[in-house]
Scaffold this active site. Structure first.
Site, PDB file in Angstrom:
ATOM      1  N   LYS A 152     -19.774 -44.059  35.025  1.00  0.00           N
ATOM      2  CA  LYS A 152     -19.408 -45.446  35.290  1.00  0.00           C
ATOM      3  C   LYS A 152     -20.252 -46.297  34.359  1.00  0.00           C
ATOM      4  O   LYS A 152     -21.473 -46.406  34.521  1.00  0.00           O
ATOM      5  CB  LYS A 152     -19.669 -45.835  36.748  1.00  0.00           C
ATOM      6  CG  LYS A 152     -19.361 -47.312  37.011  1.00  0.00           C
ATOM      7  CD  LYS A 152     -19.771 -47.784  38.386  1.00  0.00           C
ATOM      8  CE  LYS A 152     -19.863 -49.300  38.388  1.00  0.00           C
ATOM      9  NZ  LYS A 152     -20.382 -49.836  39.662  1.00  0.00           N
ATOM     10  N   GLY A 208     -22.846 -57.283  44.662  1.00  0.00           N
ATOM     11  CA  GLY A 208     -23.680 -57.604  45.817  1.00  0.00           C
ATOM     12  C   GLY A 208     -23.442 -58.979  46.413  1.00  0.00           C
ATOM     13  O   GLY A 208     -24.097 -59.345  47.389  1.00  0.00           O
ATOM     14  N   GLY A 241     -18.198 -57.035  44.503  1.00  0.00           N
ATOM     15  CA  GLY A 241     -17.810 -58.285  45.136  1.00  0.00           C
ATOM     16  C   GLY A 241     -17.245 -58.143  46.533  1.00  0.00           C
ATOM     17  O   GLY A 241     -17.179 -59.128  47.274  1.00  0.00           O
ATOM     18  N   ALA A 257     -20.295 -50.696  47.636  1.00  0.00           N
ATOM     19  CA  ALA A 257     -21.528 -50.085  48.126  1.00  0.00           C
ATOM     20  C   ALA A 257     -22.214 -51.028  49.107  1.00  0.00           C
ATOM     21  O   ALA A 257     -22.243 -50.767  50.308  1.00  0.00           O
ATOM     22  CB  ALA A 257     -22.457 -49.725  46.968  1.00  0.00           C
ATOM     23  N   SER A 258     -22.718 -52.163  48.586  1.00  0.00           N
ATOM     24  CA  SER A 258     -23.492 -53.080  49.435  1.00  0.00           C
ATOM     25  C   SER A 258     -22.765 -53.474  50.711  1.00  0.00           C
ATOM     26  O   SER A 258     -23.401 -53.601  51.765  1.00  0.00           O
ATOM     27  CB  SER A 258     -23.816 -54.361  48.668  1.00  0.00           C
ATOM     28  OG  SER A 258     -24.404 -54.076  47.440  1.00  0.00           O
TER      29      SER A 258
END
Lengths: 280, 80
Positions: free
Chosen positions: A115, A176, A203, A224-225
């Site tokens: 990535k 994030g 986002g 993720a976040s």
């Protein structure tokens, strides 16, 4: 895949499954269209629970100094669960640094998938288009399957896919931020001209954002976040799993057109005379 | 005789003539074979660079370190 093609492909389906709707990218096939990244978790055990609940089969990791602390490692966790690793180049500001990181990742994790993140500045964490494109070209030439984290810019996405990347990963909003998809028209434009899978990346704040990405026609969502920093990470992982499935099904089912005026769903015929005042 | 190097941003002193494999094995506390694999067969999930250039694991046992070398030893960490 444009909207009509997607809808035709789904004709006859009443339920989506790994068997009839696999996510195919870079020559591999996955049952889940949710890529749950490992960043931001407060503990490895919470992360492990979230990954298991999410059903994700592919996850991102960063490449960092090995510390001989002897603590349990992310690498061992992924091996234990049979989850494929997509190493990222997070923290790189130049093509040169990203290329070195990709080569280290290939050596460490024995994968040619990367990535590619080349960040312009720490404040926005948005991609630097020029460095990103230069790194993508070089890594494609070096035999990598490049998953390019890019701005939500249809022109740049086109250039990246022409350069031979395996997937384009437009940002919905800054990493994030949890702002969701700030420019859905751009994401739809990227999808409409895509020749490689489009993975919405960055986002996503909550489940509806992930569903929206899939409804816009993205092939998968990376987040993720939104999960790892939620109060209850495993429960949010379940929400994201379901949202991605729901959004995908809605996309393939073919939504109704948006109208400016109402269109009654109850029939106009057979109304009671007392209601319409017709006693003649 | 010893030489000073930098390992993951930390100064380190190693025996003159040490190979990269010896350094990594000592750092991990594990035995590594000639191909740079763990002697117990487990995957290490590690990569090494010397002075900013990747050294493939197959070359760890032949790569001698020199004074002033900067060695980076990396693995997978959490990341999105």
């Amino acid at each position: 895949m444009d909207h009509a093609t997607a809808t035709n492909a789904a004709a006859g389906l009443t339920e989506l499954s790994a068997a009839n709707d696999a996510f195919e990218v870079a020559g591999r096939s996955f049952g889940s269209r949710l890529i749950l990244g490992t960043g931001g978790a407060t503990s490895l055990s919470t992360l492990e629970q979230a990954l298991a609940v999410s059903g994700t089969e592919l996850t991102t990791v960063s490449i960092r100094h090995y510390s001989s602390g002897g603590s349990a490692s992310v690498y061992e966790l992924l091996q234990r669960h049979g989850i494929a690793a997509l190493p990222n180049t997070a923290g790189c500001f130049t093509a040169r640094d990203a290329i070195l990181t990709a080569h280290l990742a290939r050596e460490a994790l024995e994968t040619n998938w990367v990535k590619l993140e080349v960040i312009a500045d720490e404040h926005t964490l948005l991609p630097d288009p020029l460095e990103l494109f230069a790194a993508a070209e070089q890594l494609v030439a070096d035999g990598f399957e490049v998953f390019a984290y890019t701005n939500d810019d249809p022109a740049l996405a086109s250039r990246l896919q022409d350069a031979g990347v395996a997937a384009v990963m437009p940002a919905g909003a800054p990493i994030g931020s949890g702002l969701g998809i700030l420019n859905p028209h751009n994401i739809a434009a990227i999808v409409s001209r895509a020749t490689v899978p489009v993975i919405l990346d960055a986002g996503v704040g909550t489940a509806s954002d992930a569903a929206k990405a899939m409804e816009l026609g993205c092939d998968a969502v990376l987040l993720a976040s939104a999960v790892t920093r939620a109060h209850n990470a495993p429960l949010m992982a379940a929400a994201m799993r379901d949202a991605v499935r729901a959004g995908r099904a809605a996309r393939l089912a073919g939504r109704i057109p948006v109208r400016d005026t109402a269109l009654a769903s109850s029939p106009g015929e057979g109304m009671m005379q007392a209601l319409i005042g017709d006693f003649s | 005789m010893t030489i000073d190097i930098t390992l993951n941003s930390t100064p380190a002193t190693i025996a003159d003539g040490s190979t990269l494999r010896e350094l990594i094995a000592a750092h991990l506390g594990r035995e590594l074979d000639e191909r740079g694999q763990a002697a117990d067969g487990a995957k290490l999930g590690l990569a090494a660079a010397v002075n900013g250039a990747v050294v493939p694991r197959s070359a760890w046992s032949t790569r001698e370190l020199a004074a002033g070398n900067t060695v980076e030893l990396v693995t997978a960490a959490q990341g999105g």
